[in-house]
Design an enzyme around this catalytic site. Structure first.
Site, PDB file in Angstrom:
ATOM      1  N   LYS A  23      37.561  42.408  29.265  1.00  0.00           N
ATOM      2  CA  LYS A  23      38.841  42.239  28.583  1.00  0.00           C
ATOM      3  C   LYS A  23      38.614  41.765  27.150  1.00  0.00           C
ATOM      4  O   LYS A  23      37.703  40.989  26.890  1.00  0.00           O
ATOM      5  CB  LYS A  23      39.714  41.230  29.337  1.00  0.00           C
ATOM      6  CG  LYS A  23      40.302  41.786  30.632  1.00  0.00           C
ATOM      7  CD  LYS A  23      41.278  40.801  31.241  1.00  0.00           C
ATOM      8  CE  LYS A  23      41.942  41.390  32.490  1.00  0.00           C
ATOM      9  NZ  LYS A  23      42.880  40.448  33.110  1.00  0.00           N
TER      10      LYS A  23
ATOM     11  N   ARG B 196      35.245  44.212  37.297  1.00  0.00           N
ATOM     12  CA  ARG B 196      36.619  44.711  37.305  1.00  0.00           C
ATOM     13  C   ARG B 196      36.548  46.225  37.471  1.00  0.00           C
ATOM     14  O   ARG B 196      35.551  46.867  37.117  1.00  0.00           O
ATOM     15  CB  ARG B 196      37.325  44.395  35.991  1.00  0.00           C
ATOM     16  CG  ARG B 196      37.493  42.903  35.694  1.00  0.00           C
ATOM     17  CD  ARG B 196      38.222  42.726  34.370  1.00  0.00           C
ATOM     18  NE  ARG B 196      38.474  41.322  34.082  1.00  0.00           N
ATOM     19  CZ  ARG B 196      37.707  40.554  33.306  1.00  0.00           C
ATOM     20  NH1 ARG B 196      36.624  41.078  32.741  1.00  0.00           N
ATOM     21  NH2 ARG B 196      38.018  39.286  33.087  1.00  0.00           N
TER      22      ARG B 196
ATOM     23  N   TYR C  58      39.542  30.962  42.871  1.00  0.00           N
ATOM     24  CA  TYR C  58      38.568  31.416  43.860  1.00  0.00           C
ATOM     25  C   TYR C  58      37.929  30.262  44.629  1.00  0.00           C
ATOM     26  O   TYR C  58      37.060  30.473  45.465  1.00  0.00           O
ATOM     27  CB  TYR C  58      37.468  32.231  43.174  1.00  0.00           C
ATOM     28  CG  TYR C  58      37.958  33.517  42.581  1.00  0.00           C
ATOM     29  CD1 TYR C  58      38.167  34.637  43.370  1.00  0.00           C
ATOM     30  CD2 TYR C  58      38.233  33.612  41.223  1.00  0.00           C
ATOM     31  CE1 TYR C  58      38.623  35.822  42.823  1.00  0.00           C
ATOM     32  CE2 TYR C  58      38.692  34.790  40.664  1.00  0.00           C
ATOM     33  CZ  TYR C  58      38.887  35.888  41.477  1.00  0.00           C
ATOM     34  OH  TYR C  58      39.347  37.052  40.933  1.00  0.00           O
TER      35      TYR C  58
ATOM     36  N   HIS D 236      39.548  45.390  43.668  1.00  0.00           N
ATOM     37  CA  HIS D 236      39.697  43.979  43.329  1.00  0.00           C
ATOM     38  C   HIS D 236      39.323  43.075  44.502  1.00  0.00           C
ATOM     39  O   HIS D 236      38.909  41.938  44.301  1.00  0.00           O
ATOM     40  CB  HIS D 236      41.124  43.702  42.871  1.00  0.00           C
ATOM     41  CG  HIS D 236      41.187  42.781  41.688  1.00  0.00           C
ATOM     42  ND1 HIS D 236      40.496  43.034  40.514  1.00  0.00           N
ATOM     43  CD2 HIS D 236      41.834  41.606  41.489  1.00  0.00           C
ATOM     44  CE1 HIS D 236      40.725  42.054  39.654  1.00  0.00           C
ATOM     45  NE2 HIS D 236      41.515  41.172  40.213  1.00  0.00           N
TER      46      HIS D 236
ATOM     47  N   ARG E 185      35.749  42.321  44.155  1.00  0.00           N
ATOM     48  CA  ARG E 185      35.543  41.315  43.092  1.00  0.00           C
ATOM     49  C   ARG E 185      35.897  39.923  43.615  1.00  0.00           C
ATOM     50  O   ARG E 185      35.172  38.953  43.378  1.00  0.00           O
ATOM     51  CB  ARG E 185      36.386  41.686  41.882  1.00  0.00           C
ATOM     52  CG  ARG E 185      36.312  40.703  40.710  1.00  0.00           C
ATOM     53  CD  ARG E 185      36.987  41.328  39.501  1.00  0.00           C
ATOM     54  NE  ARG E 185      37.411  40.363  38.503  1.00  0.00           N
ATOM     55  CZ  ARG E 185      36.658  39.914  37.503  1.00  0.00           C
ATOM     56  NH1 ARG E 185      35.397  40.316  37.398  1.00  0.00           N
ATOM     57  NH2 ARG E 185      37.144  39.062  36.615  1.00  0.00           N
TER      58      ARG E 185
ATOM     59  N   HIS F  83      35.727  35.492  32.795  1.00  0.00           N
ATOM     60  CA  HIS F  83      37.000  34.804  32.592  1.00  0.00           C
ATOM     61  C   HIS F  83      36.942  33.978  31.309  1.00  0.00           C
ATOM     62  O   HIS F  83      35.997  33.230  31.088  1.00  0.00           O
ATOM     63  CB  HIS F  83      37.306  33.869  33.763  1.00  0.00           C
ATOM     64  CG  HIS F  83      37.732  34.589  34.997  1.00  0.00           C
ATOM     65  ND1 HIS F  83      37.655  34.028  36.257  1.00  0.00           N
ATOM     66  CD2 HIS F  83      38.256  35.829  35.180  1.00  0.00           C
ATOM     67  CE1 HIS F  83      38.095  34.891  37.153  1.00  0.00           C
ATOM     68  NE2 HIS F  83      38.470  35.990  36.523  1.00  0.00           N
TER      69      HIS F  83
END
Length: 308
Positions: free
Chosen positions: A181, A157, A284, A249, A252, A275
């Site tokens: 995150k 990220r 994806y 992004h 990514r 994730h």
């Protein structure tokens, strides 16, 4: 001639909204932009409530909320905007419950419309190779290529890239530790090209007299900003002749798509991307249809389609 009952209805509905907005401004200290959004959505909801003959918020029930949603939808409101409107209503009604003005929130059980999920845009392998074909013609170009190689090589990220410190990088082991995150740390492998260009960058970095341990710094010696990274990536996209807009992004997305196309291992890619939920990674799994057709034709014993 003015409709007096409608005016009174609007007034009785507006006063609690004004108090709610005051609460958001003073107690919650929300930004002016967010306050404006609440004000705009609730103003429309007052008008719609009057249309369905709601003169006090205590009169609104679940059926009434559905009617407000239906009228909003018929007016041409898209799913994302309708979700925003219902969210504003839900927050306001929660506040009314807390104030003892109503007994329960009738919007609680009303499902928000599903937002359409846009497939992420990615570059194909040849485009990425062309983008990364940057010579060591100046120190900032070396830094930028190291950032590009690392972003694509590890699927980072943007926040993870700019937040990296030198101590989080182990070039001998070929791995980095990133804080993702929710402040979750994960260890990631990095490829040969990323290692090579980090080795080019680290000696150059010292000439900028860095003021902290940041891996990537600006020409002023400070940790590079996310905005600066976005700007530099876009400039390299133009300079390298990439037809689409290049942003962090997208690299990514490209990492995730290319990894899935080659391995098909969804859970491994989930771990690499950081994730929390597998469903996030599943966006994806869109493969180019022509690629699927080629694989199918080559692999399935009854897929050969003769030309007439």
């Amino acid at each position: 001639m003015t409709d007096r009952p409608a005016q009174l209805s609007c007034s009785s509905l507006q006063l609690p909204v004004d108090d709610f907005l005051r609460y958001l401004r003073i107690e919650r200290q929300l930004s002016p932009y967010t306050l404006k959004s609440y004000q705009r959505q609730l103003a429309v909801l007052i008008e719609l409530a009057v249309e369905i003959r709601v003169t006090d918020w205590s009169m609104l029930d679940a059926a009434g909320v559905r009617m407000l949603a239906a009228r909003s939808k018929r007016s041409g409101l898209q799913s994302a905007s309708l979700a925003l409107r219902l969210s504003a209503l839900r927050s306001f009604l929660d506040w009314l419950v807390g104030q003892g003005k109503i007994g329960a929130n009738p919007a609680k059980g009303i499902s928000t419309p599903r937002k359409g999920r846009h497939l992420p845009k990615n570059m194909d392998v040849d485009e990425v190779s062309h983008l990364l074909d940057i010579d060591m013609n100046d120190p900032l170009a070396i830094r930028d290529r190291a950032m590009l190689e690392l972003m694509y090589g590890a699927g980072l990220r943007l926040s993870e890239l700019v937040g990296l410190d030198c101590r989080q990088v182990n070039l001998d082991a070929g791995e980095i530790r990133v804080i993702g995150k929710g402040s979750k740390e994960r260890k990631l492998p990095i490829g040969k090209m990323a290692i090579e260009w980090l080795n080019h960058w680290l000696p150059v970095r010292e000439f900028y007299a860095p003021d902290d341990d940041a891996l990537f710094i600006s020409k002023h010696g400070n940790r590079i900003s996310a905005r600066n990274v976005e700007k530099r990536f876009a400039q390299w996209g133009v300079k390298q002749g990439i037809s689409s807009h290049v942003h962090p992004h997208k690299l990514r997305h490209s990492f995730a798509t290319h990894m899935l196309e080659s391995s098909g291992d969804l859970r491994a890619v989930q771990e690499l991307l950081g994730h929390a939920n597998l469903s996030t990674t599943q966006i994806y799994t869109h493969l180019d249809f022509q690629h699927l057709t080629t694989v199918y034709d080559a692999a399935h014993p009854r897929a050969k389609r003769g030309k007439s």
